[in-house]
Design a protein around this motif. Structure first.
Motif, PDB file in Angstrom:
ATOM      1  N   PHE B  34      45.458  55.031  27.558  1.00  5.56           N
ATOM      2  CA  PHE B  34      45.884  53.860  26.813  1.00  5.56           C
ATOM      3  C   PHE B  34      44.731  52.887  26.634  1.00  5.56           C
ATOM      4  CE2 PHE B  34      49.733  55.754  27.383  1.00  5.56           C
ATOM      5  CZ  PHE B  34      50.436  55.503  28.544  1.00  5.56           C
ATOM      6  N   TYR B  36      44.096  48.804  25.840  1.00  3.74           N
ATOM      7  CA  TYR B  36      44.717  47.486  25.790  1.00  3.74           C
ATOM      8  C   TYR B  36      43.664  46.455  25.421  1.00  3.74           C
ATOM      9  CZ  TYR B  36      48.891  49.170  28.274  1.00  3.74           C
ATOM     10  OH  TYR B  36      50.035  49.835  28.632  1.00  3.74           O
ATOM     11  N   GLN B  38      42.837  42.403  26.148  1.00  2.25           N
ATOM     12  CA  GLN B  38      43.218  41.301  27.021  1.00  2.25           C
ATOM     13  C   GLN B  38      42.424  40.053  26.649  1.00  2.25           C
ATOM     14  OE1 GLN B  38      42.574  41.735  31.302  1.00  2.25           O
ATOM     15  NE2 GLN B  38      44.367  40.455  31.731  1.00  2.25           N
ATOM     16  N   GLY B  41      43.088  34.705  30.343  1.00  4.46           N
ATOM     17  CA  GLY B  41      44.288  34.071  30.880  1.00  4.46           C
ATOM     18  C   GLY B  41      45.594  34.694  30.423  1.00  4.46           C
ATOM     19  N   LYS B  42      45.537  35.886  29.830  1.00  7.10           N
ATOM     20  CA  LYS B  42      46.762  36.540  29.346  1.00  7.10           C
ATOM     21  C   LYS B  42      46.866  37.956  29.888  1.00  7.10           C
ATOM     22  CE  LYS B  42      47.300  33.891  25.115  1.00  7.10           C
ATOM     23  NZ  LYS B  42      47.556  33.944  23.647  1.00  7.10           N
ATOM     24  N   GLY B  43      48.073  38.525  29.759  1.00  9.63           N
ATOM     25  CA  GLY B  43      48.275  39.897  30.161  1.00  9.63           C
ATOM     26  C   GLY B  43      47.756  40.868  29.104  1.00  9.63           C
ATOM     27  N   PRO B  44      47.549  42.134  29.482  1.00 14.54           N
ATOM     28  CA  PRO B  44      47.081  43.131  28.519  1.00 14.54           C
ATOM     29  C   PRO B  44      48.080  43.342  27.379  1.00 14.54           C
ATOM     30  CG  PRO B  44      46.774  43.917  30.763  1.00 14.54           C
ATOM     31  CD  PRO B  44      47.613  42.683  30.845  1.00 14.54           C
ATOM     32  N   PHE B  46      49.092  45.987  24.339  1.00 19.67           N
ATOM     33  CA  PHE B  46      48.950  47.398  24.000  1.00 19.67           C
ATOM     34  C   PHE B  46      48.309  47.609  22.626  1.00 19.67           C
ATOM     35  CE2 PHE B  46      49.793  51.805  23.763  1.00 19.67           C
ATOM     36  CZ  PHE B  46      50.345  52.081  22.536  1.00 19.67           C
ATOM     37  N   LEU B  87      40.501  47.011  27.637  1.00 22.93           N
ATOM     38  CA  LEU B  87      40.766  47.785  28.848  1.00 22.93           C
ATOM     39  C   LEU B  87      41.247  49.181  28.492  1.00 22.93           C
ATOM     40  CD1 LEU B  87      42.808  45.112  30.854  1.00 22.93           C
ATOM     41  CD2 LEU B  87      40.528  45.903  31.425  1.00 22.93           C
ATOM     42  N   LEU B 102      49.683  53.212  35.854  1.00 18.46           N
ATOM     43  CA  LEU B 102      48.440  53.073  35.103  1.00 18.46           C
ATOM     44  C   LEU B 102      47.294  52.744  36.046  1.00 18.46           C
ATOM     45  CD1 LEU B 102      49.608  50.912  32.054  1.00 18.46           C
ATOM     46  CD2 LEU B 102      49.375  53.392  32.197  1.00 18.46           C
ATOM     47  N   THR B 103      46.175  53.438  35.846  1.00 17.26           N
ATOM     48  CA  THR B 103      44.933  53.113  36.543  1.00 17.26           C
ATOM     49  C   THR B 103      43.952  52.615  35.495  1.00 17.26           C
ATOM     50  OG1 THR B 103      45.307  54.783  38.250  1.00 17.26           O
ATOM     51  CG2 THR B 103      43.056  53.972  37.969  1.00 17.26           C
ATOM     52  N   PHE B 104      43.468  51.401  35.681  1.00 17.92           N
ATOM     53  CA  PHE B 104      42.643  50.740  34.687  1.00 17.92           C
ATOM     54  C   PHE B 104      41.151  50.854  34.995  1.00 17.92           C
ATOM     55  CE2 PHE B 104      45.452  48.295  31.956  1.00 17.92           C
ATOM     56  CZ  PHE B 104      46.630  48.263  32.671  1.00 17.92           C
ATOM     57  N   GLY B 105      40.337  50.766  33.949  1.00 22.66           N
ATOM     58  CA  GLY B 105      38.919  50.513  34.082  1.00 22.66           C
ATOM     59  C   GLY B 105      38.670  49.011  34.139  1.00 22.66           C
ATOM     60  N   THR B 106      37.416  48.636  34.367  1.00 22.71           N
ATOM     61  CA  THR B 106      37.083  47.215  34.500  1.00 22.71           C
ATOM     62  C   THR B 106      36.969  46.509  33.155  1.00 22.71           C
ATOM     63  OG1 THR B 106      34.761  47.814  34.656  1.00 22.71           O
ATOM     64  CG2 THR B 106      35.924  47.446  36.722  1.00 22.71           C
TER      65      THR B 106
END
Lengths: 114, 114
Positions: B34, B36, B38, B41-44, B46, B87, B102-106
Motif C-alpha cells: 500500500f 499512503y 501523510q 499532524g495528520k493520519g495516513p 490511502f 509512506l 500493516l508494516t510501514f516504511g519510514t
C-alpha cells in the motif's frame, strides 16, 4: 461521514503520570489498531483488537495497555509515561477485506511528556 | 520479520520535475503493498494498493508499480500541493488473532517548490 475520531488531538502529560488516549469509529469495523509514530519514523504497531480479542505485538512495552469496551471505542493507556513515549499515536480500523482502502486512520493524538 | 525500506528519506523537486520514490520490502505472505500520503499532524491517507508483480495503478500525477522485491511511486510534473510524506506499507497476516496488519516504511518526505 463515517470515520475514525481520536481525542484529544494534543495531550501533554507529566513524566510518570498515567494517561489515556481515546479512539472511536462509526464504521463498525471488526479490527482496531494502535500505532506509535515517532518523529521521522515509521508507524509501529503496538497492538490490535480483532473483535474483543486483544493481540499484543511481541516488542510492545508492558507500560502500554489497551481496552475495547465495545465495537465503537478503543482506548490506549500509558501507565507511567516516559520521555521516550512522546510520539504521535494513530488509531486505525480495518474491514478485513485486505484492501488498502479498507484501513481507515484517525488524525492521531500528539503526546508530549514533560 | 517483515521489513520495509524507503528511499530517499527526503526529496526536493522543482514544480514540473518528475521523479520516483522507492520502497523495497521483505515479507512472509504478502497480502498487498500500500502507498499512503501523510500530511504533517495528520493520519495516513490511502493512495494505492498493489497485489502482484507487474501491477500498476495511476491517480492524477501519481503512478505506482510493483515487482517481487520493490515498488516505485512515480510522480509526474509535481505541484507544490503534492508536498507530503509518502509512506509504503506491506500487509501480512498477524501472528496471533487472525486478520492482517500493516508494516510501514519510514517514508519519503517530498517537498515541491515553485
Amino acid at each position: 461521514d463515517a470515520m475514525v475520531i481520536q481525542n484529544p488531538r494534543y495531550q501533554v502529560t507529566q513524566f510518570g503520570k498515567p494517561v489515556t488516549l481515546s479512539c472511536s469509529q462509526t464504521l463498525n469495523h471488526n479490527v482496531m489498531y494502535w500505532y506509535q509514530q515517532k518523529s521521522s519514523q515509521a508507524p509501529k504497531l503496538l497492538f490490535h483488537y480483532y473483535d474483543k480479542d486483544f493481540n499484543n505485538e511481541a516488542d510492545t512495552p508492558d507500560n502500554f495497555q489497551s481496552r475495547r469496551p465495545n465495537t465503537s471505542f478503543c482506548f490506549l493507556d500509558i501507565r507511567s509515561p516516559g520521555l521516550g513515549d512522546a510520539a504521535m499515536y494513530l488509531c486505525a480500523t480495518s474491514d478485513l477485506r485486505g484492501r488498502g482502502d479498507g484501513y481507515t486512520f484517525g488524525s492521531g493524538t500528539r503526546l508530549t511528556v514533560v | 520479520e517483515d521489513q520495509v525500506t524507503q528511499s530517499p528519506e527526503a526529496l526536493r523537486l522543482q514544480e514540473g520535475e518528475s521523479s520516483s520514490l522507492n520502497c523495497s520490502y521483505t515479507v512472509s505472505g504478502l497480502r498487498g503493498l500500500f502507498w499512503y500520503r501523510q500530511d504533517p499532524g495528520k493520519g495516513p491517507e490511502f493512495l494505492f494498493t498493489l497485489y502482484s508483480a507487474g501491477e500498476e495503478k495511476e491517480k492524477e500525477r501519481l503512478k505506482a508499480t510493483l515487482t517481487k522485491k520493490e515498488s516505485f511511486l512515480h510522480i509526474t510534473a509535481p505541484k507544490p500541493e503534492d508536498s507530503a510524506t509518502y509512506l509504503c506499507a506491506v500487509q501480512a497476516p498477524t501472528l496471533t488473532g487472525g486478520g492482517n496488519k500493516l508494516t510501514f516504511g519510514t517514508g519519503t518526505q517530498l517537498k515541491v517548490e515553485l
